[in-house]
Write a protein that holds these residues in place. Sequence first.
Motif, PDB file in Angstrom:
ATOM      1  N   PHE A  13       0.838  -1.202   0.089  1.00 39.93           N
ATOM      2  CA  PHE A  13       0.138  -0.029   0.078  1.00 39.93           C
ATOM      3  C   PHE A  13       0.833   1.217   0.067  1.00 39.93           C
ATOM      4  CE2 PHE A  13      -2.350   3.564   1.783  1.00 39.93           C
ATOM      5  CZ  PHE A  13      -3.542   3.407   1.009  1.00 39.93           C
ATOM      6  N   CYS A  50      -6.835  -1.528   5.105  1.00 37.29           N
ATOM      7  CA  CYS A  50      -6.991  -2.395   3.785  1.00 37.29           C
ATOM      8  C   CYS A  50      -7.816  -3.827   3.947  1.00 37.29           C
ATOM      9  CB  CYS A  50      -5.569  -2.815   3.453  1.00 37.29           C
ATOM     10  SG  CYS A  50      -4.670  -1.632   2.761  1.00 37.29           S
ATOM     11  N   GLU A  55      -9.571   0.861   2.050  1.00 35.76           N
ATOM     12  CA  GLU A  55      -8.484   1.181   1.252  1.00 35.76           C
ATOM     13  C   GLU A  55      -8.279   0.234  -0.040  1.00 35.76           C
ATOM     14  OE1 GLU A  55      -7.322   4.242   1.657  1.00 35.76           O
ATOM     15  OE2 GLU A  55      -7.286   4.615   3.813  1.00 35.76           O
ATOM     16  N   PRO A  57      -5.377  -1.425  -2.148  1.00 37.75           N
ATOM     17  CA  PRO A  57      -3.876  -1.188  -1.936  1.00 37.75           C
ATOM     18  C   PRO A  57      -3.377  -1.483  -3.347  1.00 37.75           C
ATOM     19  CG  PRO A  57      -4.897  -3.540  -1.845  1.00 37.75           C
ATOM     20  CD  PRO A  57      -5.859  -2.493  -1.605  1.00 37.75           C
TER      21      PRO A  57
END
Length: 204
Positions: A13, A50, A55, A57
């Motif tokens: 990430f 993540c 989020e 990556p």
Amino acid sequence: MSTAIIEVADLTFDYPGFRALNRVSLSIDAGSVTALVGPNGAGKTTLLRCIAALETPLSGTVRVAGLDVYESPREAHRLMGYLSDNFGLYSDLTVAQSLEYAARAQGLPGAAVAQAVATTAQRMGLADKLGKAAGTLSRGQRQRLAIGQAIIHSPQVLLLDEPASGLDPEARSSLAHVFKALQAQGMSLLVSSHILAELDEYST
Ligand code: ATP
């Protein structure tokens, strides 16, 4: 042999100009309480976000209960509860309203909402506070309410980012009991912290 409930493979990430996670792989057993430990800035929040599919990556995969969370984020959210480090509550809502709001936001059928609110308040030791405004609760009680919101849909996996920060020793110990109780009911927990003594109390 235990089965993995969370599988992270080769996760990378990047924030603009900064690599926060570099090819992280891990596997977490179903039914465990796992501690995610590291100093400030190590990347714990980024990793939890993540896993929670909040989020995206650069590369790598995350599977929760076998489901690829980036291919199926909506379904993945149904399987997971997530407590962020700055857990958000609406201070003017009562405990009951806060839990009902979370239940409806999770898409629980209308008929199931009242039961979910009652069960969760019971689980979190807030059954006698249902009519109290969130803003008038102590920090420890607000923390429990925020966790209640995160588990209102009875997720298989609960991700908690620094859940005990700002709590006194007594509230910490009561939180440890809550975590053990959730585990006993079949939930898998991943808890980030940098307070090792506290993690010792409940981590498997
Ligand atoms: P803490 O214990 O302080 O909560 P953490 O282990 O949760 O830290 P993260 O918040 O995941 O760490 O941050 C990991 C790294 O990514 C840090 O070095 C941080 O400075 C950087 N970082 C976090 N958010 C951003 C952002 N929005 N833009 C750029 N860099 C960021």
